[in-house]
Design a protein around this motif. Structure first.
Motif, PDB file in Angstrom:
ATOM      1  N   LEU A 128     -18.874  -5.385  12.901  1.00  0.00           N
ATOM      2  CA  LEU A 128     -18.388  -4.593  11.765  1.00  0.00           C
ATOM      3  C   LEU A 128     -19.390  -4.627  10.617  1.00  0.00           C
ATOM      4  N   ARG A 129     -19.966  -5.784  10.362  1.00  0.00           N
ATOM      5  CA  ARG A 129     -20.967  -5.884   9.306  1.00  0.00           C
ATOM      6  C   ARG A 129     -22.176  -5.000   9.618  1.00  0.00           C
ATOM      7  N   LYS A 130     -22.546  -4.956  10.886  1.00  0.00           N
ATOM      8  CA  LYS A 130     -23.705  -4.144  11.290  1.00  0.00           C
ATOM      9  C   LYS A 130     -23.404  -2.657  11.187  1.00  0.00           C
ATOM     10  N   LYS A 131     -22.193  -2.255  11.575  1.00  0.00           N
ATOM     11  CA  LYS A 131     -21.840  -0.827  11.593  1.00  0.00           C
ATOM     12  C   LYS A 131     -21.439  -0.294  10.220  1.00  0.00           C
ATOM     13  N   LEU A 132     -20.911  -1.183   9.363  1.00  0.00           N
ATOM     14  CA  LEU A 132     -20.371  -0.711   8.086  1.00  0.00           C
ATOM     15  C   LEU A 132     -21.215  -1.167   6.895  1.00  0.00           C
ATOM     16  N   SER A 133     -21.255  -2.465   6.653  1.00  0.00           N
ATOM     17  CA  SER A 133     -22.044  -3.000   5.544  1.00  0.00           C
ATOM     18  C   SER A 133     -22.180  -4.498   5.740  1.00  0.00           C
ATOM     19  N   ARG A 171      -9.286   6.912  12.422  1.00  0.00           N
ATOM     20  CA  ARG A 171     -10.641   7.361  12.105  1.00  0.00           C
ATOM     21  C   ARG A 171     -11.226   6.520  10.979  1.00  0.00           C
ATOM     22  N   VAL A 172     -12.454   6.051  11.196  1.00  0.00           N
ATOM     23  CA  VAL A 172     -13.160   5.243  10.205  1.00  0.00           C
ATOM     24  C   VAL A 172     -14.390   6.007   9.744  1.00  0.00           C
ATOM     25  N   THR A 173     -14.616   6.030   8.433  1.00  0.00           N
ATOM     26  CA  THR A 173     -15.801   6.698   7.895  1.00  0.00           C
ATOM     27  C   THR A 173     -16.529   5.766   6.932  1.00  0.00           C
ATOM     28  N   LEU A 174     -17.825   5.951   6.846  1.00  0.00           N
ATOM     29  CA  LEU A 174     -18.685   5.228   5.909  1.00  0.00           C
ATOM     30  C   LEU A 174     -19.432   6.271   5.098  1.00  0.00           C
ATOM     31  N   ASP A 175     -19.137   6.325   3.801  1.00  0.00           N
ATOM     32  CA  ASP A 175     -19.704   7.370   2.940  1.00  0.00           C
ATOM     33  C   ASP A 175     -19.439   8.761   3.519  1.00  0.00           C
ATOM     34  N   GLY A 176     -18.278   8.940   4.118  1.00  0.00           N
ATOM     35  CA  GLY A 176     -17.871  10.241   4.645  1.00  0.00           C
ATOM     36  C   GLY A 176     -18.305  10.514   6.072  1.00  0.00           C
ATOM     37  N   ALA A 177     -19.190   9.695   6.619  1.00  0.00           N
ATOM     38  CA  ALA A 177     -19.665   9.887   7.994  1.00  0.00           C
ATOM     39  C   ALA A 177     -18.834   9.042   8.953  1.00  0.00           C
ATOM     40  N   ALA A 178     -18.444   9.633  10.082  1.00  0.00           N
ATOM     41  CA  ALA A 178     -17.610   8.941  11.051  1.00  0.00           C
ATOM     42  C   ALA A 178     -18.349   7.752  11.661  1.00  0.00           C
ATOM     43  N   VAL A 179     -17.621   6.659  11.856  1.00  0.00           N
ATOM     44  CA  VAL A 179     -18.161   5.453  12.482  1.00  0.00           C
ATOM     45  C   VAL A 179     -17.330   5.160  13.726  1.00  0.00           C
ATOM     46  N   VAL A 180     -18.009   4.972  14.845  1.00  0.00           N
ATOM     47  CA  VAL A 180     -17.316   4.700  16.102  1.00  0.00           C
ATOM     48  C   VAL A 180     -17.133   3.198  16.273  1.00  0.00           C
ATOM     49  N   LEU A 181     -15.876   2.768  16.409  1.00  0.00           N
ATOM     50  CA  LEU A 181     -15.564   1.358  16.622  1.00  0.00           C
ATOM     51  C   LEU A 181     -14.855   1.180  17.955  1.00  0.00           C
ATOM     52  N   THR A 182     -15.024   0.020  18.551  1.00  0.00           N
ATOM     53  CA  THR A 182     -14.249  -0.296  19.753  1.00  0.00           C
ATOM     54  C   THR A 182     -12.800  -0.578  19.338  1.00  0.00           C
ATOM     55  N   LEU A 210       0.838  -1.197   0.000  1.00  0.00           N
ATOM     56  CA  LEU A 210       0.000   0.000   0.000  1.00  0.00           C
ATOM     57  C   LEU A 210       0.874   1.248   0.000  1.00  0.00           C
ATOM     58  N   SER A 211       0.373   2.315  -0.617  1.00  0.00           N
ATOM     59  CA  SER A 211       1.185   3.524  -0.757  1.00  0.00           C
ATOM     60  C   SER A 211       0.631   4.728  -0.018  1.00  0.00           C
ATOM     61  N   THR A 212      -0.547   4.600   0.561  1.00  0.00           N
ATOM     62  CA  THR A 212      -1.159   5.741   1.240  1.00  0.00           C
ATOM     63  C   THR A 212      -1.608   5.357   2.639  1.00  0.00           C
ATOM     64  N   SER A 213      -1.679   6.334   3.524  1.00  0.00           N
ATOM     65  CA  SER A 213      -2.083   6.075   4.903  1.00  0.00           C
ATOM     66  C   SER A 213      -3.604   6.013   5.066  1.00  0.00           C
ATOM     67  N   VAL A 214      -4.333   6.444   4.044  1.00  0.00           N
ATOM     68  CA  VAL A 214      -5.795   6.349   4.079  1.00  0.00           C
ATOM     69  C   VAL A 214      -6.214   5.166   3.205  1.00  0.00           C
ATOM     70  N   LEU A 215      -6.730   4.127   3.845  1.00  0.00           N
ATOM     71  CA  LEU A 215      -7.107   2.904   3.141  1.00  0.00           C
ATOM     72  C   LEU A 215      -8.597   2.925   2.821  1.00  0.00           C
ATOM     73  N   GLU A 216      -8.953   2.441   1.639  1.00  0.00           N
ATOM     74  CA  GLU A 216     -10.343   2.468   1.200  1.00  0.00           C
ATOM     75  C   GLU A 216     -10.805   1.089   0.769  1.00  0.00           C
ATOM     76  N   CYS A 217     -12.042   0.800   1.067  1.00  0.00           N
ATOM     77  CA  CYS A 217     -12.705  -0.405   0.577  1.00  0.00           C
ATOM     78  C   CYS A 217     -14.164  -0.036   0.335  1.00  0.00           C
ATOM     79  N   GLY A 218     -14.517   0.216  -0.921  1.00  0.00           N
ATOM     80  CA  GLY A 218     -15.865   0.684  -1.226  1.00  0.00           C
ATOM     81  C   GLY A 218     -16.140   1.996  -0.517  1.00  0.00           C
ATOM     82  N   PRO A 219     -17.245   2.085   0.239  1.00  0.00           N
ATOM     83  CA  PRO A 219     -17.595   3.334   0.928  1.00  0.00           C
ATOM     84  C   PRO A 219     -16.861   3.534   2.253  1.00  0.00           C
ATOM     85  N   VAL A 220     -16.025   2.572   2.631  1.00  0.00           N
ATOM     86  CA  VAL A 220     -15.345   2.621   3.929  1.00  0.00           C
ATOM     87  C   VAL A 220     -13.933   3.154   3.778  1.00  0.00           C
ATOM     88  N   GLN A 221     -13.561   4.079   4.640  1.00  0.00           N
ATOM     89  CA  GLN A 221     -12.204   4.609   4.692  1.00  0.00           C
ATOM     90  C   GLN A 221     -11.635   4.445   6.093  1.00  0.00           C
TER      91      GLN A 221
END
Length: 223
Positions: A197-202, A140-151, A122-133
């Motif tokens: 994770l499936r519930k919070k993200l997709s 920091r985790v986002t879904l379609d740009g909105a912050a998602v709180v994870l444990t 990988l070459s960047t510090s921001v990793l993406e998978c579909g709508p998840v960053q």
């Protein structure tokens, strides 16, 4: 992500382990080259921080032995400020990067992040998978740009998947890389984290491959 710190100075070792732990890594530690070499040869680490001036077995010998045995995990060596010969010896032995003492902890964390990224191709510090960053610098985790709180453990599981997208990861591999050596490892909790994770993200972000493990890929992708 699981890191090994091999450092004989107790205060510095504690500071490094604390900083890595607060950054979301699972951390094992060794106070000398003998124990460090054993752990690095028998446990799966995503990166190792290795001091060169170690008791029992020096860091260069430890690194040489790892590489000769075929262990390819990324290694960041710590050297004295004026010891350029140690830096050269470290690179010749198979080190991936070095840091001179004294150093700022933020630089060590940045170098560890970079080693893990490069190891995963990988070459960047921001990793993406579909709508998840996932921003590996801040966690920091986002879904379609909105912050998602994870444990903390949900974030560790997601981070490992994000660094290994498109590859089937077994439950055993996840356990080995998400928990440190002293943690009471329970495979059932991995299933719980994945369900969360499936519930919070997709629901279809993490796909189950029966009898093999799990694979992270963008929703709608095959695999």
């Amino acid at each position: 992500m699981r890191i090994l710190v091999v450092e004989d100075e107790p205060d510095l070792r504690r500071q490094i382990c604390t900083a890595l732990g607060e950054a979301g890594y699972s951390v094992d530690q060794a106070p000398d080259g003998e124990e460090g070499e054993f752990l690095g040869a028998t446990e799966p680490y995503d990166a190792i921080v290795l001091d060169l001036g170690l008791p029992k077995v020096d860091g260069i010998s430890v690194l040489n032995n790892w590489r000769q045995a075929g262990h390819s995990m990324p290694v960041l060596i710590l050297t004295a400020r004026d010891s350029w010969t140690e830096k050269v010896g470290g690179f010749d032995a198979g080190a991936d990067d070095y840091l001179t003492k004294p150093f700022h902890m933020e630089e060590l964390l940045a170098r560890v992040r970079a080693l893990i990224r490069r190891s995963a191709g990988l070459s960047t510090s921001v990793l993406e998978c579909g709508p998840v960053q996932l921003d590996t610098r801040s966690g920091r985790v986002t879904l379609d740009g909105a912050a998602v709180v994870l444990t903390a453990h949900e974030l560790k599981v997601l981070s490992y998947f994000m660094h290994h997208q498109g590859r089937v990861v077994s439950q055993t591999e996840l356990i080995e890389h998400v928990y440190d050596q002293d943690f009471d490892r329970d495979s059932n909790t991995i299933e719980v984290f994945i369900a969360r994770l499936r519930k919070k993200l997709s629901p279809d972000l993490i796909k189950t491959h029966r009898g093999r493990g799990y694979c992270l890929s963008p929703p709608g992708a095959l695999g």
